[in-house]
Scaffold this active site. Sequence first.
Site, PDB file in Angstrom:
ATOM      1  N   GLU A 289      43.108  45.410  46.205  1.00 63.91           N
ATOM      2  CA  GLU A 289      41.832  44.681  46.237  1.00 63.91           C
ATOM      3  C   GLU A 289      41.461  44.270  47.670  1.00 63.91           C
ATOM      4  OE1 GLU A 289      41.913  41.559  43.302  1.00 63.91           O
ATOM      5  OE2 GLU A 289      42.146  42.966  41.632  1.00 63.91           O
TER       6      GLU A 289
ATOM      7  N   GLU B  57      45.250  47.815  36.538  1.00 64.95           N
ATOM      8  CA  GLU B  57      45.624  46.518  35.945  1.00 64.95           C
ATOM      9  C   GLU B  57      44.660  46.172  34.825  1.00 64.95           C
ATOM     10  OE1 GLU B  57      45.854  43.262  38.676  1.00 64.95           O
ATOM     11  OE2 GLU B  57      47.212  44.293  40.060  1.00 64.95           O
TER      12      GLU B  57
END
Length: 525
Positions: A139, A286
């Site tokens: 991220e 995820e």
Amino acid sequence: MAKSKLNLLSHIFRFYLLLFSISQLPISSLGETSNAKQNEDSQPFVGVNIGTDVSNLLSPLDLVSFLQLQKITHIRIYDADPDILKALARTKIRVIIGVPNNQLLAIGSSNTTAASWIDRNVVAYYPETLITGIAVGDEVLTTIPSSAPILVPAIQSLYNALVASNLHDQIKISTPHAASIILDPFPPSQAFFNQTLVSFILPLLQFLSKTGSPLMMNLYPYYVFMQNKGVVPLDNALFKPLTPSKEMVDPNTLLHYENVLDAMIDATYFSMKNLNITDVVVLVTESGWPSRGDSKEPYATKDNADTYNSNLIKHVYDRSGTPFHPETTSSVYIYELFDEDLRSPPVSEANWGLFYGNTTPAYLLHVSGIGTFLANDTTNQTYCIAMDGIDTKTMQTALDWACGPGRANCSEIQPGESCYQPNNVKNHASYAFDSYYQKEEKASGSCDFKGVAMITTTDPSHGSCIFPGSKKISNKTKQVANSTGSSSAGNKLRLSSIKISAVNNVLHILLAAVFPFLMLLLFLF
């Protein structure tokens, strides 16, 4: 002349033996094994993320043994821990390794550093350890935007090092993103990447397209629901069936979305399409649901976590794709294997695991029918408990019947016993109902009590109070899962057997026709 005939006869006999041997080869020898491996590698799967903020984390060898026990074949770790990579050797467990964010600058600034990283963390272990991917950072665009300019150069440098080691076809390289890089995600057809990030995202997507690598996305319907309560139905976030009036419909495409995750995946595809990228597949690195939260997170419960992850697993193995791309099912890595109890607040941060750090299940998944993945398959392990919202008098009547004429064993809910607390009618009734239900071998109608009881797959045991159903857990469910898992493989095997049988039949016909002809030629000449 006689000698030459004898030699010719010898050659014919050897040729005959060769054909006969081929016709008798077992199915696996004729390519079934390699085909099965190719099928396995190309099919969608469910893996798990393994974080390490866990007190008393298992040793690498014990961790790998646990993964094998649970039939987990795909994992993602957030670094390239050498002890874990060594322990995974020759296990057939496939692993995505990670480049931590704090190493990006060095790797993106130096080809030599990137090559050294690949040599040290990939070449040293592959192919004994099946490294299938490298997640470069995590991220980055949203958590450390100052590193955004170095992200693609770091990926390119690592890729060049893979090419130099001739591993670029076996190991894919990408970087996981937060869902927040996409704006206006619903309806999916209107979604687009944050314009301030496009200068970094477009070259990344062009690289992924060129190398056949996936776009890694961390997608959490839990957060979508929490941020849009009253707009997004909880059932939609949990993959539960919706009434037609509650289904989400994209007004531009008229595609119906029965769950939030599919809508998030399609929003990603539409965002890529807006940049003229249409050949990159989404990999969900995820996704999950927390099993416990603080007062501000009332939907972080074991029931919801169980429902989400169980349905997520089944959804992937249904291989139904998404409304926009029904032909493509994204593989998903569940976040996460263990509760990371060392994590900072909020409470939910420490409660995303399928298991506690000591390998005890945080809750019992119900995933029957998808094969051997996760040994704790408990669809067949059901309990009978009291329903919510029933008045005390009605519940007391049902409790009295269960402990009286029903002959349930109610000794554990007597004062001073392990299931006496909490001392209320609903709690005592749940124990008595389950005792009767288990005594009756879960017979149809044995969990009703005039409409005040319900069946659940979530273990109602608490503290030292172990419900009757938990005392009877057996290996039956594992056997069911194993037999179910073999059925799909068996179908493939039978299809291959038909093809191979046809080959064998041709060979037998050839043997029957050719051998007499050759013998005739021999004796004529």
